[in-house]
Scaffold this motif. Structure first.
Motif, mmCIF file in Angstrom:
data_model
loop_
_atom_site.group_PDB
_atom_site.id
_atom_site.type_symbol
_atom_site.label_atom_id
_atom_site.label_comp_id
_atom_site.label_asym_id
_atom_site.label_seq_id
_atom_site.Cartn_x
_atom_site.Cartn_y
_atom_site.Cartn_z
ATOM 1 N N LYS A 1 1.882 56.886 8.486
ATOM 2 C CA LYS A 1 1.569 56.987 7.053
ATOM 3 C C LYS A 1 0.667 58.193 6.810
ATOM 4 N N ARG B 1 11.097 45.939 0.290
ATOM 5 C CA ARG B 1 12.149 46.356 1.236
ATOM 6 C C ARG B 1 12.838 47.632 0.749
ATOM 7 N N LYS C 1 10.627 50.527 1.524
ATOM 8 C CA LYS C 1 10.628 50.816 2.964
ATOM 9 C C LYS C 1 11.884 51.586 3.350
ATOM 10 N N SER D 1 11.512 55.193 2.535
ATOM 11 C CA SER D 1 10.304 55.716 3.186
ATOM 12 C C SER D 1 9.144 55.990 2.244
ATOM 13 N N CYS E 1 5.584 54.681 1.214
ATOM 14 C CA CYS E 1 4.569 53.811 1.805
ATOM 15 C C CYS E 1 4.115 52.804 0.764
ATOM 16 N N SER E 2 4.125 51.521 1.108
ATOM 17 C CA SER E 2 3.634 50.508 0.189
ATOM 18 C C SER E 2 2.243 50.099 0.616
ATOM 19 N N ILE F 1 4.633 42.313 2.870
ATOM 20 C CA ILE F 1 5.003 43.595 3.452
ATOM 21 C C ILE F 1 5.448 43.412 4.906
#
Length: 117
Positions: free
Chosen positions: A7, A94, A97, A100, A102-103, A114
């Motif tokens: 990240k 999802r 993700k 790509s 970032c959560s 998550i």
């Protein structure tokens, strides 16, 4: 809470790209509230005073993904009352993700969503 290395690498690359493009202002984090309802009644918060028609509004998974795409920020944070009340929160995370993005979480219980997404 420490940020995972990949990240950090992704966000660092985004910052370098913005500097190389000469941009002085650019989004870094999208603070997205996919629902307005909250299951808390905090003193000083005016959310519980809104009528039910407003409190029951929810963004669909597609609206959340479109908002993240439009913003262009490399990271999305989901603040607010309680993100897990949203029926599609797992699907939303999802989807980020897969693309790509970032959560991030603002509440401890969101980490379960998550990690299982």
């Amino acid at each position: 809470m420490a940020i995972p290395f990949f990240k950090e690498l992704r966000i660092g690359g985004y910052l370098i790209k913005q500097k190389l493009l000469g941009r002085k202002r650019y989004p870094l984090v999208l603070m997205l509230e996919p629902l307005f309802r909250c299951n808390l009644a905090c003193v000083g918060c005016g959310k519980i005073d809104y009528p039910d028609a407003i409190l029951n509004r929810r963004m669909s998974a597609q609206e959340c993904w479109d908002a993240a795409d439009e913003c262009g920020a490399p990271m999305v944070a989901i603040p607010g009352g309680e993100p897990l009340i949203h029926k599609e929160i797992g699907e939303i995370v999802r989807g980020w993700k897969r693309s790509s993005i970032c959560s991030s979480r603002r509440r401890t219980c969101f980490s379960q969503c998550i990690s299982t997404a």
